[in-house]
Each structure stands twice: as C-alpha cells, then as structure tokens.
Design an enzyme around this catalytic site. Structure first.
Site, PDB file in Angstrom:
ATOM      1  N   LYS A 278       0.874  -1.162   0.000  1.00  0.00           N
ATOM      2  CA  LYS A 278       0.000   0.000   0.000  1.00  0.00           C
ATOM      3  C   LYS A 278       0.915   1.217   0.000  1.00  0.00           C
ATOM      4  O   LYS A 278       1.637   1.462   0.971  1.00  0.00           O
ATOM      5  CB  LYS A 278      -0.906   0.010   1.229  1.00  0.00           C
ATOM      6  CG  LYS A 278      -1.824   1.231   1.321  1.00  0.00           C
ATOM      7  CD  LYS A 278      -2.736   1.150   2.552  1.00  0.00           C
ATOM      8  CE  LYS A 278      -3.640   2.377   2.656  1.00  0.00           C
ATOM      9  NZ  LYS A 278      -4.547   2.300   3.831  1.00  0.00           N
ATOM     10  N   GLU A 282      -3.521   7.148   1.722  1.00  0.00           N
ATOM     11  CA  GLU A 282      -3.868   7.442   3.116  1.00  0.00           C
ATOM     12  C   GLU A 282      -2.601   7.639   3.970  1.00  0.00           C
ATOM     13  O   GLU A 282      -2.450   7.049   5.034  1.00  0.00           O
ATOM     14  CB  GLU A 282      -4.773   6.345   3.684  1.00  0.00           C
ATOM     15  CG  GLU A 282      -6.088   6.232   2.936  1.00  0.00           C
ATOM     16  CD  GLU A 282      -7.029   5.193   3.488  1.00  0.00           C
ATOM     17  OE1 GLU A 282      -8.249   5.384   3.380  1.00  0.00           O
ATOM     18  OE2 GLU A 282      -6.550   4.169   4.022  1.00  0.00           O
ATOM     19  N   ASP A 361     -14.944   2.244  -1.206  1.00  0.00           N
ATOM     20  CA  ASP A 361     -14.310   1.504  -0.107  1.00  0.00           C
ATOM     21  C   ASP A 361     -15.279   0.528   0.537  1.00  0.00           C
ATOM     22  O   ASP A 361     -15.731   0.742   1.667  1.00  0.00           O
ATOM     23  CB  ASP A 361     -13.775   2.494   0.933  1.00  0.00           C
ATOM     24  CG  ASP A 361     -12.897   1.839   1.984  1.00  0.00           C
ATOM     25  OD1 ASP A 361     -12.466   0.700   1.765  1.00  0.00           O
ATOM     26  OD2 ASP A 361     -12.632   2.473   3.016  1.00  0.00           O
ATOM     27  N   GLU A 389     -16.651  -4.274   7.618  1.00  0.00           N
ATOM     28  CA  GLU A 389     -16.388  -2.927   8.106  1.00  0.00           C
ATOM     29  C   GLU A 389     -17.583  -2.003   7.955  1.00  0.00           C
ATOM     30  O   GLU A 389     -17.938  -1.276   8.881  1.00  0.00           O
ATOM     31  CB  GLU A 389     -15.178  -2.351   7.371  1.00  0.00           C
ATOM     32  CG  GLU A 389     -14.819  -0.935   7.792  1.00  0.00           C
ATOM     33  CD  GLU A 389     -13.614  -0.399   7.062  1.00  0.00           C
ATOM     34  OE1 GLU A 389     -13.290   0.795   7.256  1.00  0.00           O
ATOM     35  OE2 GLU A 389     -12.982  -1.156   6.290  1.00  0.00           O
TER      36      GLU A 389
END
EC number: 3.2.1.131
Length: 675
Positions: A278, A282, A361, A389
């Site tokens: 990643k 973010e 997401d 989530e």
C-alpha cells in the site's frame, strides 16, 4: 470441518468401506502428509473407521490417491486434463473385482484439495455411487489479506485479537494458526499476507534477521497446507530500518538495498510469495514523494523479486485523502482509474495490481470499479472485504456472497459482450500471467473465529467463490449451512433463507440508493448522516433541502460515469436509465424524483428503512423458531447478535428518516412515526 458423525447409515457404510483402506502413491511428507492426516481425522470422526494406510493395491474396496505424473498423464494432454497444479479428479471406479475411489491430483496441493472435496461430500451426505468430479480452480491466486498488527490488534477486526501476534512478536504456540491454515486450505486458499497493509514500525522489521526466523516458522506451517506466505511491506523501509536518506525507487542504493533484503528473505523462506504494498495511499509512503509513479515503485520491487520467482501485489486504493469538500470537481471515485489507467503496459510481468471491487471503499452498494477491463496489458486481481467494516461489523447478519457475485458477473464490455469481471481476474480475458482474487480476512481469536457464528459463511463462501466463480450464492450458502448445522430440513431452509435475504435487509435500513458513507467516522458502525459530509475523505452525499446524491455524469458532474465502456457509460449517464439501486451514486436528484419503481426518492427512503426493521425482526423470529434444533451455545450466540441487530436497525431507521424528513420537509405518505 466439524466432521460430525454421518447419520445416514447407507452413506456411512458406503464411505466407511471405501476409506477403510487408503493406498497412497506418493511420499507421505509435506502437503500430501497434511492431506492424509486430514482424511484420517475426517474418517474417524464422521465414519467411525480407522483407515489403514497402504502402498500396495488390495482386493475389494479402497481409496487410491495418486499424483498426475504417477498416474500416466501429461499436463494439458487432451480436453479432460487441462490441469493447473491445484486441479484434481475424484471418481468411483467399479469392476467385478474392486470398488475404489480414485483421487488424482495435479500436484500435492491438488491432492489436498481433492481430500477436502471428498470430506465435503461425506459431510453433505452425497453418495459416492457413480461419482465423477474434475475440478480446476477458476483463479490462479486465491489470497487472504490479514490486517493484523504486531501488538495483537486487528485493523477492522471484529472477532477479537490476532491469532498471529502477541506483545510485538509472532506467537510461539501456533496451534490456532495451524487450524486457520486448515480452514483456508479446505476452501482452496493458496496465498496469505500475514500483516496489515498499513505497516507500522515493528512490522517494517519483519524483513530483517531479527524477525525472519519466526516468519519462516509461519511459512513452514502454511506450506504444509499449500499456502504461500507473503508480507506487507513499508515502502520507506530503506529509510526507517535501512539507514538510507531516501526511498527513491530509481536510486541505485535503494534498489541495491531491496535486492539485499529480498535475498535475505529467500534464505529463510525459499518459496516466499512476495510483497503486498500500500503506497501513496492514506499517508502511506510511496514513489510520489520522489516524483516517480506507481510503475516505478512497483517495478523496483519486482526486479528484486524476479530472480526468486516472487511477485509484487500493488494496491490501487489510491486517492486524495486531503480533499477540500468545497471543491466539487474532485471525485474520489475517479481516483484509481486516473492513477493507474495511464500506466497500463508499464508494469513488470511479476507485478499484479490489486483493485477493490468498487471505486470507493467496500460500501454496502457500489458500482463495479471501471478499472476492470480498462487495463488490458497489466496483471490484476480483485480485492474484497470479508470483514464487515461497513456492513454490520459481524454484529449484524450480512451474507456478502451475492454482492461479490454481482461484481464477478458484471460484463465490462471491454472486448464486447462476455467480458465479465470474473474473466478479467481469472486471466482468461487478456491472457494475464498472474491473476486472481484477494480479500481482507474476518477472523480473530474469538472461540467461534468470526464473532458472529453466521459470519463464518462469508469466510467459507469467499474461498468457494475464488475456487469456482460459477457457483451460485445459494449453492454456497446451502453447503455451509448443512456442514455447519447438519441436514435437518427445517434448519437448512431457515438458515439458507436468512443468509440470502440478509444483504438486502442491511441495505434497506442503512444507506439508500447507492449513496453510502452515512456512518460514524472512523468506527463505521452506526448512522451519522453528515459524519463524513464536510471531511477530507471525499465521501459526500450533498443532501440539501431540495435533493440528494452525487452528480458523476460527464455532462454536468465529475465525469466518473464516462470511465466505463459503452453501454454502461451511457446507462449511468442517463437519469432515466440509471439503475435505482445506484441512482444517488451517479446523480443528484430532487426528493420528489420518481424512481423506475414509481416511488419518489424520499418515499423510497422512508419505506425501505421501515421495511428493513421489519425484516430484521423477522430474522430474529426465524432464528427463534430453531430453538431446540440447534445446539444451545450457537443458538444463544446468534440470538444475541440478532437482538442487537434489531435494536440497531431501529436506530438506523429513525436517524436516517428523521434526517431526510427535516431536510426535505416532505412527510411519509403512510403517516408513520418520524421524529
């Protein structure tokens, strides 16, 4: 894998006779040894027999396990043997002198998967009479992404702490990890990254001599079950643990540092799978800091791994997470396509792009990512999220296989009709060297693994779907239900119905018409309609007194709709033709806009949220009817989760309906209570 005793005496006798003697034409080591051990465990528990392991062919009934090379076949010889290494055949052969089951694997891993298929058949009560099975997985790479941290927490984990780590180290007692490896291999998983993609300080050092001996212990364990180990790495590791002042992927010292790091890893783990990365996402470090792009970063790592047969899995979850909410031209949904589409063809052959199933997401409803089909010269795999989530966090029942099936069956039209996403990620559409499916795990150290006992259906279903992408949601749910709760017709039909209905139910009482994101910031459990509305994350619904939704059309909005191939681009662009369930993802409309269903948007919001609560209550009642038919421990666990779901659904209903009533001033035509 409970291996409950088979109650049908005929089935019990048939398999008991065949499995009383097992001839193994392969060395009893490694994966083959694990397969035989699993077979013995299942036979003892389900059939109450103690199989004799033999090397000579006996007379009468037996099970014969062989590898394809030993069975006299060559790879790709004839239509019947289009064998990948994980493929197998399982068939009954009957003559006047013998009655045998024959299991032939394309490799030791194929034998293991064939054993689990046989155990599944026994558990489901499927007779061996006339059995002819030829299985080859739909996807080459079938991977699990652990988001576990060295401090034993799990990012987005809802079933306790990590089974891998404690106090900053890998656990010494790996018995629970071994059971997890068995679970994964039972549904065909063949790859696992063991640490969070958000790599912290301790995990950054997993590629050093301090931690590699322990990492190698886990690799040895997973290897025995046909699973290759990967690591998530920190792109800035040359700085944080290497003492360099740069992580520039085009810097020769950086490239040499990664080359040395990779060489060291393979000394400990000769079959190491590679890196999951990643980067520039973010606030994670990446090549952008040095004026480089994702291809530069991924290729640098790929070159270090290439000599050893390793691969780089580079996540496409890249977007501006410092967005100005006042800027209506920036659209998070467009980001992955804009970052990666221009790089098509520039990645090394051992780089795979990992693309989330939707452009945002893991929301309860999103369109399919337009990247699928758009990159014809780049390896790619799809990423799902098993851990719930945004879909109830394993406190709510939400069976996700129907959602994932819709994505796999989506026809991208990249090469005309028949360009389904499942053909993209299987590699068959564009002839990719590497391809497959990955997902974020939903397990922890809770005794029942997943917090909610019924959430185990998502873990099982994910594996089955990666192995055979043509299985239906109903077939997978029925398999899991029968193996978990037995074959009582009432139990099977009730649980099956609950699973299949659960995703639409959750959607009904949460976010309407594809708009998403009306959740409590960071925790993502529970309603907060404006929680992300003025934030930097780019997750907006733009509700005002006149209407709601995001204009993503090319004509008047962000232009996201144009990233699709025709006819999808035109369909999403059109207010009249856009599917109702995605209307607010693509269009900002008045509350009185009429859907294709004939209802206004505002009435749809009211109706679905009231209906969702009623449906959640029905789930509770359906489960209550199984009292006495399901063991007490699991019955009470599920009952407790369903009670919480009903209460929470009511809260979702009242918050969402009240918000939109106050925004629009339009009452419910049915006069129900809205606060």
């Amino acid at each position: 894998m409970q291996y409950s005793p088979v109650e049908n005496q005929i089935i019990r006798n048939q398999y008991g006779r065949l499995l009383s003697r097992i001839v193994v034409d392969a060395e009893l080591t490694g994966v083959v040894a694990a397969a035989v051990e699993e077979l013995l465990r299942g036979a003892r528990s389900m059939l109450d027999v103690e199989p004799a392991i033999m090397t000579e062919i006996p007379k009468g009934s037996y099970l014969h396990i062989r590898l394809i090379e030993d069975a006299g076949y060559r790879r790709n010889e004839g239509q019947r043997w289009k064998l990948e290494r994980d493929a197998f055949t399982l068939r009954q052969v009957q003559t006047l002198e013998e009655d045998r089951l024959q299991l032939i694997g394309g490799s030791a891993a194929g034998v293991l998967y064939g054993v689990f298929e046989l155990l599944r058949f026994i558990s489901l009560g499927i007779s061996p009479e006339g059995l002819v099975i030829e299985e080859c997985p739909s996807n080459r790479l079938r991977m699990m992404n652990q988001w576990d941290n060295a401090d034993a927490t799990i990012e987005r984990g809802y079933a306790g702490n990590s089974i891998f780590y404690e106090s900053g180290r890998i656990v010494k007692d790996v018995s629970r990890v071994r059971d997890y490896a068995r679970l994964l291999s039972s549904v065909g998983i063949n790859g696992i990254s063991i640490n969070n993609v958000n790599v912290h300080d301790i995990e950054t050092s997993f590629i050093t001599d301090e931690f590699l001996p322990d990492v190698a212990r886990l690799a040895d364990l997973f290897r025995a079950y046909g699973i290759t180990l990967f690591l998530s790495i920190n792109f800035a590791a040359p700085i944080t643990i290497g003492g360099l002042d740069t992580a520039d992927p085009l810097d020769d010292t950086v490239r040499a540092w990664w080359g040395n790091a990779v060489s060291r890893i393979y000394e400990y783990i000769p079959d190491f799978g590679g890196f999951l990365v990643k980067a520039d996402s973010e606030h994670r470090p990446g090549p952008y800091a040095y004026g480089r792009d994702h291809a530069d970063g991924a290729n640098m790592l790929a070159e270090a791994l290439e000599t050893y047969g390793g691969i780089v899995i580079w996540r496409c979850f890249v977007y501006d997470c410092m967005q100005d909410w006042r800027d209506r031209t920036t659209d998070r949904a467009r980001a992955a396509y804009e970052h990666f589409k221009p790089l098509d063809g520039r990645f090394c052959d051992n780089v795979i792009l990992q693309i989330k199933n939707g452009p945002m997401d893991f929301q309860v409803r999103e369109p399919v990512s337009p990247l699928f089909g758009a990159m014809k010269d780049t390896n790619q795999i799809i990423e799902y999220q098993i851990t719930q989530e945004y879909t109830g966090q394993q406190r709510h029942l939400c069976y996700l296989i129907p959602q994932w099936k819709r994505v796999l069956d989506f026809d991208t039209q990249a090469t005309g009709a028949g360009s389904d996403v499942k053909r993209v990620v299987s590699g068959s559409l564009f002839g990719m060297k590497y391809s497959g499916i990955a997902a974020v795990s939903n397990i922890g150290d809770d005794e029942n693994w997943t917090g909610h006992p019924l959430a185990q259906a998502n873990l099982y279903g994910y594996g089955r779907l990666t192995w055979n992408s043509d299985l239906t949601s109903e077939e997978i749910a029925e398999e899991w239900t029968r193996m978990t709760f037995g074959n009582d017709i009432t139990v099977v039909s009730t649980v099956l119905q609950m699973l299949i209905q659960s995703w639409p139910i959750y959607e009904n009482y949460t976010s309407p018409l594809g708009v998403g994101w009306m959740v409590t910031p960071h925790y993502h459990y529970g309603p907060d309609v404006d929680g992300y509305e003025y934030s930097r994350w780019g997750t907006y619904h733009f509700a005002d007194r006149n209407g709601v939704g995001v204009d993503r059309t090319k004509a008047t909005g962000t232009g996201y709709a144009a990233q699709y191939f025709p006819p999808h681009a035109e369909m999403y662009e059109s207010l009249e033709r856009c599917p109702d369930e995605l209307l607010l993802f693509f269009h900002h409309v008045p509350y009185v806009h009429r859907l294709q269903s004939g209802k206004t948007v505002i009435q749809h919001i009211y109706d679905t949220h009231f209906l969702g609560v009623e449906q959640a209550e029905q789930l509770q009642q359906n489960w209550a009817a199984l009292s006495g038919l399901v063991d007490t421990a699991r019955y009470e666990q599920v009952a407790g989760r369903l009670a919480e779901q009903v209460e929470h659904a009511q809260y979702w209903r009242d918050v969402i309906n009240t918000y939109f009533y106050r925004k629009s001033g339009i009452p419910d035509v049915n006069g129900r209570t809205i606060y």
